[in-house]
Structures are given as structure tokens and as C-alpha cells.
Motif scaffolding. Structure first.
Motif, PDB file in Angstrom:
ATOM      1  N   ALA A   1      68.613  35.010  66.100  1.00 30.88           N
ATOM      2  CA  ALA A   1      67.765  34.097  66.955  1.00 30.88           C
ATOM      3  C   ALA A   1      68.642  32.669  66.664  1.00 30.88           C
ATOM      4  O   ALA A   1      68.264  31.700  67.586  1.00 30.88           O
ATOM      5  CB  ALA A   1      66.766  34.221  65.885  1.00 30.88           C
TER       6      ALA A   1
ATOM      7  N   ARG B   1      69.667  31.437  70.190  1.00 29.45           N
ATOM      8  CA  ARG B   1      69.266  30.896  71.459  1.00 29.45           C
ATOM      9  C   ARG B   1      68.694  29.476  71.281  1.00 29.45           C
ATOM     10  O   ARG B   1      68.818  29.224  69.853  1.00 29.45           O
ATOM     11  CB  ARG B   1      67.944  32.113  71.268  1.00 29.45           C
TER      12      ARG B   1
ATOM     13  N   PHE C   1      59.657  22.037  66.620  1.00 31.85           N
ATOM     14  CA  PHE C   1      60.311  22.812  65.942  1.00 31.85           C
ATOM     15  C   PHE C   1      59.649  22.484  64.870  1.00 31.85           C
ATOM     16  O   PHE C   1      60.821  21.254  63.610  1.00 31.85           O
ATOM     17  CB  PHE C   1      61.333  22.948  66.576  1.00 31.85           C
TER      18      PHE C   1
ATOM     19  N   VAL D   1      69.215  27.161  67.951  1.00 28.55           N
ATOM     20  CA  VAL D   1      68.429  26.911  66.647  1.00 28.55           C
ATOM     21  C   VAL D   1      69.049  26.841  65.424  1.00 28.55           C
ATOM     22  O   VAL D   1      68.854  25.648  64.315  1.00 28.55           O
ATOM     23  CB  VAL D   1      67.933  28.528  66.711  1.00 28.55           C
TER      24      VAL D   1
ATOM     25  N   ARG E   1      59.796  32.703  61.617  1.00 33.60           N
ATOM     26  CA  ARG E   1      59.149  33.603  62.427  1.00 33.60           C
ATOM     27  C   ARG E   1      60.396  33.428  63.752  1.00 33.60           C
ATOM     28  O   ARG E   1      60.446  35.369  63.552  1.00 33.60           O
ATOM     29  CB  ARG E   1      58.247  32.486  63.459  1.00 33.60           C
ATOM     30  N   ALA E   2      61.200  33.447  63.750  1.00 33.55           N
ATOM     31  CA  ALA E   2      62.404  33.637  64.504  1.00 33.55           C
ATOM     32  C   ALA E   2      64.051  34.208  63.842  1.00 33.55           C
ATOM     33  O   ALA E   2      64.129  35.545  63.858  1.00 33.55           O
ATOM     34  CB  ALA E   2      63.483  32.080  65.173  1.00 33.55           C
TER      35      ALA E   2
ATOM     36  N   THR F   1      57.453  25.390  69.066  1.00 33.89           N
ATOM     37  CA  THR F   1      54.980  25.526  69.675  1.00 33.89           C
ATOM     38  C   THR F   1      55.220  24.708  70.418  1.00 33.89           C
ATOM     39  O   THR F   1      55.265  23.535  70.583  1.00 33.89           O
ATOM     40  CB  THR F   1      54.706  25.023  67.764  1.00 33.89           C
TER      41      THR F   1
ATOM     42  N   ARG G   1      61.494  37.961  63.510  1.00 33.13           N
ATOM     43  CA  ARG G   1      61.291  38.297  64.844  1.00 33.13           C
ATOM     44  C   ARG G   1      63.122  39.052  65.110  1.00 33.13           C
ATOM     45  O   ARG G   1      62.729  39.863  65.605  1.00 33.13           O
ATOM     46  CB  ARG G   1      60.706  37.871  66.210  1.00 33.13           C
ATOM     47  N   ASP G   2      63.534  38.225  65.519  1.00 33.13           N
ATOM     48  CA  ASP G   2      65.557  38.613  66.080  1.00 33.13           C
ATOM     49  C   ASP G   2      66.298  38.386  65.089  1.00 33.13           C
ATOM     50  O   ASP G   2      67.511  38.875  65.424  1.00 33.13           O
ATOM     51  CB  ASP G   2      65.175  37.397  67.657  1.00 33.13           C
TER      52      ASP G   2
ATOM     53  N   TYR H   1      61.507  29.624  70.594  1.00 34.82           N
ATOM     54  CA  TYR H   1      61.069  29.986  69.150  1.00 34.82           C
ATOM     55  C   TYR H   1      59.580  28.747  69.141  1.00 34.82           C
ATOM     56  O   TYR H   1      58.911  29.022  68.263  1.00 34.82           O
ATOM     57  CB  TYR H   1      61.822  30.263  68.270  1.00 34.82           C
TER      58      TYR H   1
ATOM     59  N   ASP I   1      58.723  27.644  62.295  1.00 33.63           N
ATOM     60  CA  ASP I   1      59.603  28.369  63.695  1.00 33.63           C
ATOM     61  C   ASP I   1      60.569  29.232  63.100  1.00 33.63           C
ATOM     62  O   ASP I   1      60.581  30.503  63.472  1.00 33.63           O
ATOM     63  CB  ASP I   1      59.811  27.390  64.227  1.00 33.63           C
TER      64      ASP I   1
END
Length: 142
Positions: free
Chosen positions: A66, A69, A50, A23, A57-58, A76, A61-62, A74, A54
Motif C-alpha cells: 500500500a 500506491r 487522507f 501513501v 486501513r490501507a 476518504t 488491506r494491502d 485509500y 486511512d
């Protein structure tokens, strides 16, 4: 106006990345290319898109983890495509209804370009300007 006409003007350059790219590296690519989304390709197959959304959101979330990763975690994955013969008004509806900002264009089974919501809006503005000019000319002619 059709998608193919927009791609002739805009060009058909597609910036793509592999699904295993981190990412963090994808973010650098977004910045370097000055685009809002990258097409994720697994060989010749489009595996996802991507986007900046995204990334947000990544991170939500993390957190910072993220960034290390792969984008495949992540991106779509359910990609909505456009075709060269589609009219821009159809794309505008599709993009608005599905709340998406980038559509990869497929022609004869191959990736032929990407249309963004900005491209669609620019096209709509140009069409309205042409229509207004035609009406002015018609009215002036009496």
C-alpha cells in the motif's frame, strides 16, 4: 462560537497533497507537518481527505504494498465540509455522528481551513470555563 472565529485563532493553513502522491510520501508529510490528516486536492478541487485512519486501513488491506500506491486508492473521497458561519456545537454533532475527525472548511467555493475534533473540544472547554467563571462572578456578587 462559530467556525470562522476558530480559524481566526488557529489560522487557516491547509496542508494538501495531490491524489497521485504515494501513501509512503503522504505518511512522511503527516509526520513532517505533525497533523492527523491532509486534504487531497486535484487542482483547486477537494478530491478527498487522507488521514492516519486511512493509512491503517490501507496497511491492513494491502500490507506494505500500500505504501507505493497513490493516496487516491485509500483516501476518504466522500468529503464532509464545514462552513465559516456554522456553530461549533453543530460540528461536534456532525463529527460524532459520522465518526470523522477533520472537516475542511469551504468559504465562497474555496478551501478556507480545516477544523479538527481537537479544535472543537478545545472550543467547548473554553466555553464551559467562561460560563463557570461567569456563574462564580454572579454568585459572588450576591
Amino acid at each position: 462560537m462559530f467556525v470562522a472565529e476558530i480559524l481566526k485563532t488557529k489560522g487557516n493553513a491547509v496542508f494538501s497533497i495531490a491524489p497521485d502522491l504515494s501513501v509512503a510520501r503522504a505518511c512522511a508529510e503527516l509526520e513532517e507537518r505533525r497533523v492527523g490528516a491532509l486534504v487531497v486536492c486535484d487542482g483547486e478541487r477537494v478530491a478527498g481527505v487522507f488521514s492516519e485512519r486511512d493509512v491503517v486501513r490501507a496497511l491492513a488491506r494491502d500490507g506494505a504494498q500500500a505504501l507505493d500506491r497513490p493516496v487516491s486508492a485509500y483516501m476518504t473521497a466522500k468529503v464532509i465540509f464545514a462552513e465559516p458561519r456554522e456553530e461549533m456545537s453543530v460540528l461536534m454533532t456532525r463529527m460524532t455522528d459520522r465518526r470523522i475527525r477533520h472537516l475542511p472548511v469551504m468559504a465562497e467555493g474555496r478551501l478556507a481551513g480545516v477544523i479538527s475534533i481537537g479544535d472543537v473540544v478545545k472550543c467547548q472547554i473554553a466555553e464551559h470555563a467562561r460560563e463557570a467563571e461567569s456563574l462564580k462572578t454572579y454568585i459572588a456578587a450576591g
